[in-house]
Design a protein around this motif. Structure first.
Motif, PDB file in Angstrom:
ATOM      1  N   PHE A 282       5.598  38.448  22.508  1.00 20.18           N
ATOM      2  CA  PHE A 282       6.336  37.192  22.383  1.00 20.18           C
ATOM      3  C   PHE A 282       7.611  37.160  23.225  1.00 20.18           C
TER       4      PHE A 282
ATOM      5  N   TYR B 249      12.775  43.473  22.753  1.00 19.60           N
ATOM      6  CA  TYR B 249      13.237  42.660  21.632  1.00 19.60           C
ATOM      7  C   TYR B 249      14.385  43.356  20.938  1.00 19.60           C
TER       8      TYR B 249
ATOM      9  N   LYS C 177       6.999  33.509  18.686  1.00 21.47           N
ATOM     10  CA  LYS C 177       6.987  34.396  17.523  1.00 21.47           C
ATOM     11  C   LYS C 177       6.614  33.635  16.252  1.00 21.47           C
TER      12      LYS C 177
ATOM     13  N   SER D 113      10.579  32.540  23.380  1.00 17.36           N
ATOM     14  CA  SER D 113      10.165  33.712  22.600  1.00 17.36           C
ATOM     15  C   SER D 113      10.252  33.423  21.106  1.00 17.36           C
TER      16      SER D 113
ATOM     17  N   GLU E  19       2.955  32.646  16.514  1.00 16.24           N
ATOM     18  CA  GLU E  19       2.113  33.843  16.399  1.00 16.24           C
ATOM     19  C   GLU E  19       1.975  34.270  14.942  1.00 16.24           C
ATOM     20  N   GLU E  20       3.075  34.218  14.195  1.00 21.05           N
ATOM     21  CA  GLU E  20       3.039  34.587  12.777  1.00 21.05           C
ATOM     22  C   GLU E  20       2.164  33.636  11.962  1.00 21.05           C
TER      23      GLU E  20
END
Length: 188
Positions: A147, A120, A133, A129, A136-137
Motif C-alpha cells: 500500500f 511504512y 490501506k 497509500s 485493502e482492509e
C-alpha cells in the motif's frame, strides 16, 4: 450493492507541480468519499487548504477548498462495493477521524516511494497509500503492491470504477447545492 467514491483532485501549487512531474497525470490527489457530492470525504492532505506545510488526516470541506483553490478540478469515480465493505470503510474513516492528529503526511516515505521500495512509518501516509490501506482492509485491492507504493496513478488506472463527474469544484458545489436545496443560480 453499495457505492464508495474516489475524488481525484488537481490543485495548483509548488508541491502539486512536483507531483505532477513525477506522476505525469492531471489528477495528483485522491480522497475517499462515502457519497457522490463529497459531503463526507476523507484524505491525507492539507489540514487547512490555505496552509500547504501542515498535512495529515482530515475530513475535507469542499467549500473551504473552493475558497483556497477556485480553479481546482475534480473527477469523481464510483466504485461498487458490498454493504458490508461500505460499512467497514465508513467505520474505519470515522474512527480514524476521531484520532486524526495521530496521522501525518509521509514526507519521509516519499523517497522510498520514488525508488519503488515499500516503506511504512506508523501513522504516516500519502493520500493514496491511506486510501489503498483502507480499501485493502475491506478486501479491495487497487494495485498488486504494498500500500505504501500505491500512487494516485494506480487509482486512476483502476478498471473497477466509473467516472460520474469531471469538472471544476465550483461546478460540483453548485450541483450539490441545487440537489440539496433546490438552488438555481446564485452563490452558496
Amino acid at each position: 450493492m453499495a457505492y464508495i467514491y474516489l475524488a481525484f483532485v488537481d490543485t495548483p501549487g509548488l508541491f502539486a507541480s512536483m507531483i505532477h512531474r513525477y506522476l505525469k497525470q492531471k489528477y495528483i490527489h485522491v480522497a475517499l468519499s462515502l457519497d457522490a457530492e463529497l459531503e463526507e470525504t476523507y484524505s491525507v492532505g492539507r489540514r487547512n487548504p490555505y496552509v500547504p506545510l501542515i498535512a495529515g488526516f482530515e475530513r475535507e470541506n469542499k467549500r473551504s477548498i473552493l475558497g483556497a483553490f477556485p480553479t481546482a478540478e475534480y473527477m469523481i469515480c464510483r466504485m461498487e462495493v458490498t454493504e458490508a465493505q461500505k460499512e467497514q470503510i465508513r467505520e474505519r474513516l470515522r474512527s480514524d477521524y476521531q484520532k486524526r492528529f495521530h496521522f501525518h503526511y509521509a514526507v519521509i516515505g516519499l523517497l522510498p516511494l520514488v525508488m519503488g521500495k515499500a516503506f511504512y512509518q506508523k501513522g504516516h501516509f500519502t493520500c493514496s497509500s491511506y486510501v489503498a490501506k483502507v480499501l485493502e482492509e475491506a478486501g479491495i485491492v487497487i494495485a498488486d503492491k504494498h500500500f505504501s507504493l500505491v500512487t494516485p496513478k494506480d487509482f486512476y488506472h483502476y478498471p473497477e470504477k466509473t467516472c460520474i463527474f469531471e469538472g471544476t469544484l465550483a461546478e460540483l458545489v453548485m450541483r450539490s447545492g441545487v440537489k440539496k436545496y433546490g438552488i438555481i443560480g446564485g452563490s452558496l
